[in-house]
Design a protein around this motif. Sequence first.
Motif, PDB file in Angstrom:
ATOM      1  N   GLY A 245       0.958  -1.241  -0.126  1.00  9.57           N
ATOM      2  CA  GLY A 245       0.000   0.124   0.004  1.00  9.57           C
ATOM      3  C   GLY A 245       0.907   1.198  -0.139  1.00  9.57           C
ATOM      4  O   GLY A 245       0.314   2.328  -0.079  1.00  9.57           O
ATOM      5  N   MET A 246       1.991   1.172   0.060  1.00  8.02           N
ATOM      6  CA  MET A 246       3.007   2.056  -0.063  1.00  8.02           C
ATOM      7  C   MET A 246       3.976   2.156  -0.776  1.00  8.02           C
ATOM      8  O   MET A 246       4.272   3.202  -1.624  1.00  8.02           O
ATOM      9  CB  MET A 246       3.542   2.486   1.526  1.00  8.02           C
ATOM     10  N   LEU A 247       4.893   1.403  -0.808  1.00  9.80           N
ATOM     11  CA  LEU A 247       6.236   1.247  -1.561  1.00  9.80           C
ATOM     12  C   LEU A 247       6.335  -0.051  -2.559  1.00  9.80           C
ATOM     13  O   LEU A 247       5.632  -0.848  -2.129  1.00  9.80           O
ATOM     14  CB  LEU A 247       7.468   1.075  -0.625  1.00  9.80           C
ATOM     15  N   SER A 248       6.959   0.158  -3.657  1.00  9.41           N
ATOM     16  CA  SER A 248       6.822  -1.015  -4.512  1.00  9.41           C
ATOM     17  C   SER A 248       7.871  -2.049  -4.088  1.00  9.41           C
ATOM     18  O   SER A 248       8.883  -1.675  -3.231  1.00  9.41           O
ATOM     19  CB  SER A 248       7.329  -0.182  -5.955  1.00  9.41           C
ATOM     20  N   SER A 249       7.673  -3.305  -4.469  1.00  4.90           N
ATOM     21  CA  SER A 249       8.521  -4.205  -4.111  1.00  4.90           C
ATOM     22  C   SER A 249       9.980  -4.145  -4.845  1.00  4.90           C
ATOM     23  O   SER A 249      10.855  -4.327  -4.265  1.00  4.90           O
ATOM     24  CB  SER A 249       7.739  -5.432  -4.655  1.00  4.90           C
ATOM     25  N   ASP A 250       9.918  -3.559  -5.870  1.00  7.39           N
ATOM     26  CA  ASP A 250      11.352  -3.297  -6.462  1.00  7.39           C
ATOM     27  C   ASP A 250      12.264  -2.198  -5.505  1.00  7.39           C
ATOM     28  O   ASP A 250      13.355  -2.455  -5.407  1.00  7.39           O
ATOM     29  CB  ASP A 250      11.224  -2.581  -7.708  1.00  7.39           C
ATOM     30  N   LEU A 251      11.546  -1.283  -4.908  1.00  2.00           N
ATOM     31  CA  LEU A 251      12.159  -0.382  -4.135  1.00  2.00           C
ATOM     32  C   LEU A 251      12.499  -0.970  -2.759  1.00  2.00           C
ATOM     33  O   LEU A 251      13.801  -0.739  -2.247  1.00  2.00           O
ATOM     34  CB  LEU A 251      11.359   0.886  -3.730  1.00  2.00           C
ATOM     35  N   LEU A 252      11.581  -1.755  -2.187  1.00  2.00           N
ATOM     36  CA  LEU A 252      11.916  -2.634  -1.164  1.00  2.00           C
ATOM     37  C   LEU A 252      12.901  -3.563  -1.083  1.00  2.00           C
ATOM     38  O   LEU A 252      13.850  -3.810  -0.322  1.00  2.00           O
ATOM     39  CB  LEU A 252      10.542  -3.071  -0.673  1.00  2.00           C
ATOM     40  N   SER A 253      13.187  -4.213  -2.329  1.00  2.00           N
ATOM     41  CA  SER A 253      14.161  -5.282  -2.555  1.00  2.00           C
ATOM     42  C   SER A 253      15.549  -4.647  -2.420  1.00  2.00           C
ATOM     43  O   SER A 253      16.587  -5.444  -2.423  1.00  2.00           O
ATOM     44  CB  SER A 253      13.841  -6.056  -3.710  1.00  2.00           C
ATOM     45  N   GLU A 254      15.810  -3.383  -2.652  1.00  2.00           N
ATOM     46  CA  GLU A 254      16.936  -2.623  -2.429  1.00  2.00           C
ATOM     47  C   GLU A 254      17.602  -2.664  -0.941  1.00  2.00           C
ATOM     48  O   GLU A 254      18.789  -2.267  -0.880  1.00  2.00           O
ATOM     49  CB  GLU A 254      17.081  -1.129  -3.016  1.00  2.00           C
ATOM     50  N   LEU A 255      16.687  -3.096   0.006  1.00  2.00           N
ATOM     51  CA  LEU A 255      16.951  -3.136   1.459  1.00  2.00           C
ATOM     52  C   LEU A 255      17.290  -4.335   1.689  1.00  2.00           C
ATOM     53  O   LEU A 255      16.345  -5.422   1.973  1.00  2.00           O
ATOM     54  CB  LEU A 255      15.895  -2.554   2.212  1.00  2.00           C
ATOM     55  N   VAL A 256      18.686  -4.698   1.746  1.00  6.98           N
ATOM     56  CA  VAL A 256      19.193  -6.117   2.169  1.00  6.98           C
ATOM     57  C   VAL A 256      19.442  -5.966   3.584  1.00  6.98           C
ATOM     58  O   VAL A 256      20.205  -5.295   4.264  1.00  6.98           O
ATOM     59  CB  VAL A 256      20.357  -6.387   1.246  1.00  6.98           C
ATOM     60  N   PRO A 257      18.490  -6.803   4.539  1.00  6.99           N
ATOM     61  CA  PRO A 257      19.010  -6.816   5.945  1.00  6.99           C
ATOM     62  C   PRO A 257      20.252  -7.105   6.269  1.00  6.99           C
ATOM     63  O   PRO A 257      21.041  -8.149   5.818  1.00  6.99           O
ATOM     64  CB  PRO A 257      17.894  -7.872   6.576  1.00  6.99           C
ATOM     65  N   TYR A 258      21.231  -6.727   7.374  1.00  9.23           N
ATOM     66  CA  TYR A 258      22.002  -7.041   8.002  1.00  9.23           C
ATOM     67  C   TYR A 258      22.057  -8.293   8.528  1.00  9.23           C
ATOM     68  O   TYR A 258      21.135  -8.371   9.226  1.00  9.23           O
ATOM     69  CB  TYR A 258      22.672  -5.809   8.773  1.00  9.23           C
ATOM     70  N   ALA A 259      23.098  -9.005   8.568  1.00 11.39           N
ATOM     71  CA  ALA A 259      23.172 -10.174   9.189  1.00 11.39           C
ATOM     72  C   ALA A 259      22.931  -9.961  10.599  1.00 11.39           C
ATOM     73  O   ALA A 259      23.788  -9.449  11.283  1.00 11.39           O
ATOM     74  CB  ALA A 259      24.336 -11.177   8.914  1.00 11.39           C
ATOM     75  N   ALA A 260      22.099 -10.933  11.288  1.00 15.17           N
ATOM     76  CA  ALA A 260      22.241 -10.645  12.879  1.00 15.17           C
ATOM     77  C   ALA A 260      21.047 -11.915  13.389  1.00 15.17           C
ATOM     78  O   ALA A 260      20.554 -12.686  12.496  1.00 15.17           O
ATOM     79  CB  ALA A 260      21.234  -9.119  13.133  1.00 15.17           C
ATOM     80  N   ALA A 261      20.999 -11.869  14.523  1.00 17.94           N
ATOM     81  CA  ALA A 261      20.013 -13.132  15.187  1.00 17.94           C
ATOM     82  C   ALA A 261      19.250 -12.219  16.368  1.00 17.94           C
ATOM     83  O   ALA A 261      19.615 -11.171  16.661  1.00 17.94           O
ATOM     84  CB  ALA A 261      20.934 -13.842  15.773  1.00 17.94           C
ATOM     85  N   PRO A 262      17.969 -12.934  16.255  1.00 22.94           N
ATOM     86  CA  PRO A 262      17.070 -12.212  17.304  1.00 22.94           C
ATOM     87  C   PRO A 262      17.966 -11.994  18.834  1.00 22.94           C
ATOM     88  O   PRO A 262      18.211 -13.225  19.159  1.00 22.94           O
ATOM     89  CB  PRO A 262      16.104 -13.338  17.390  1.00 22.94           C
ATOM     90  N   GLN A 263      17.948 -10.907  19.233  1.00 28.87           N
ATOM     91  CA  GLN A 263      18.782 -10.529  20.363  1.00 28.87           C
ATOM     92  C   GLN A 263      18.038 -11.223  21.648  1.00 28.87           C
ATOM     93  O   GLN A 263      18.607 -11.610  22.638  1.00 28.87           O
ATOM     94  CB  GLN A 263      18.885  -9.034  20.611  1.00 28.87           C
ATOM     95  N   LYS A 264      16.713 -11.262  21.693  1.00 29.59           N
ATOM     96  CA  LYS A 264      16.098 -11.677  22.724  1.00 29.59           C
ATOM     97  C   LYS A 264      16.375 -13.328  22.973  1.00 29.59           C
ATOM     98  O   LYS A 264      16.570 -13.439  24.036  1.00 29.59           O
ATOM     99  CB  LYS A 264      14.533 -11.555  22.619  1.00 29.59           C
ATOM    100  N   SER A 265      16.180 -14.005  21.959  1.00 27.89           N
ATOM    101  CA  SER A 265      16.338 -15.369  22.012  1.00 27.89           C
ATOM    102  C   SER A 265      17.986 -15.637  22.506  1.00 27.89           C
ATOM    103  O   SER A 265      17.997 -16.501  23.324  1.00 27.89           O
ATOM    104  CB  SER A 265      16.655 -15.852  20.599  1.00 27.89           C
ATOM    105  N   LEU A 266      18.834 -14.753  21.967  1.00 26.62           N
ATOM    106  CA  LEU A 266      20.313 -15.039  22.564  1.00 26.62           C
ATOM    107  C   LEU A 266      20.583 -14.861  23.965  1.00 26.62           C
ATOM    108  O   LEU A 266      21.078 -15.528  24.631  1.00 26.62           O
ATOM    109  CB  LEU A 266      21.397 -14.037  21.634  1.00 26.62           C
ATOM    110  N   LYS A 267      19.791 -13.648  24.574  1.00 27.85           N
ATOM    111  CA  LYS A 267      19.902 -13.520  25.860  1.00 27.85           C
ATOM    112  C   LYS A 267      19.194 -14.621  26.648  1.00 27.85           C
ATOM    113  O   LYS A 267      19.644 -15.028  27.659  1.00 27.85           O
ATOM    114  CB  LYS A 267      19.200 -12.096  26.214  1.00 27.85           C
TER     115      LYS A 267
END
Length: 123
Positions: free
Chosen positions: A94-116
């Motif tokens: 409803g806001m941004l195109s999938s092409d534009l959103l696909s440019e955002l590649v998540p940084y590698a990480a893990a859920p912090q709550k689970s690690l704690k």
Amino acid sequence: METQLEELMKRIPYGEETYSSKEEYLTYLEALLEDTEDIAINHLFPFEIEKPKLPARYYGWQLRACEEIDAIAGLNGLKSYSENGLSYTKATDGMLSSDLLSELVPYAAAPQKSLKENADDKG
């Protein structure tokens, strides 16, 4: 160097027929910048509890995202419409195109709550 707001003012010009005042215009642009920063941060850092600032390398993306949202404002995410075929196309969220959103590649990480929780269980 210009700020994001100054850059956005060049891309989305002020129009008296669209905004009732310059203050309303600036408030609208600031809201666009805030919303697109939130979208980017949530895509880039999905597992961070405390969200960081948007890295400068995504400032261009943020401006393009603001322009895209402004272009479809008032259309409720409607991107195309066909009268005879009764077909229409909506944006992915409803806001941004999938092409534009696909440019955002998540940084590698893990859920912090689970690690704690795992560390607490072991200790």
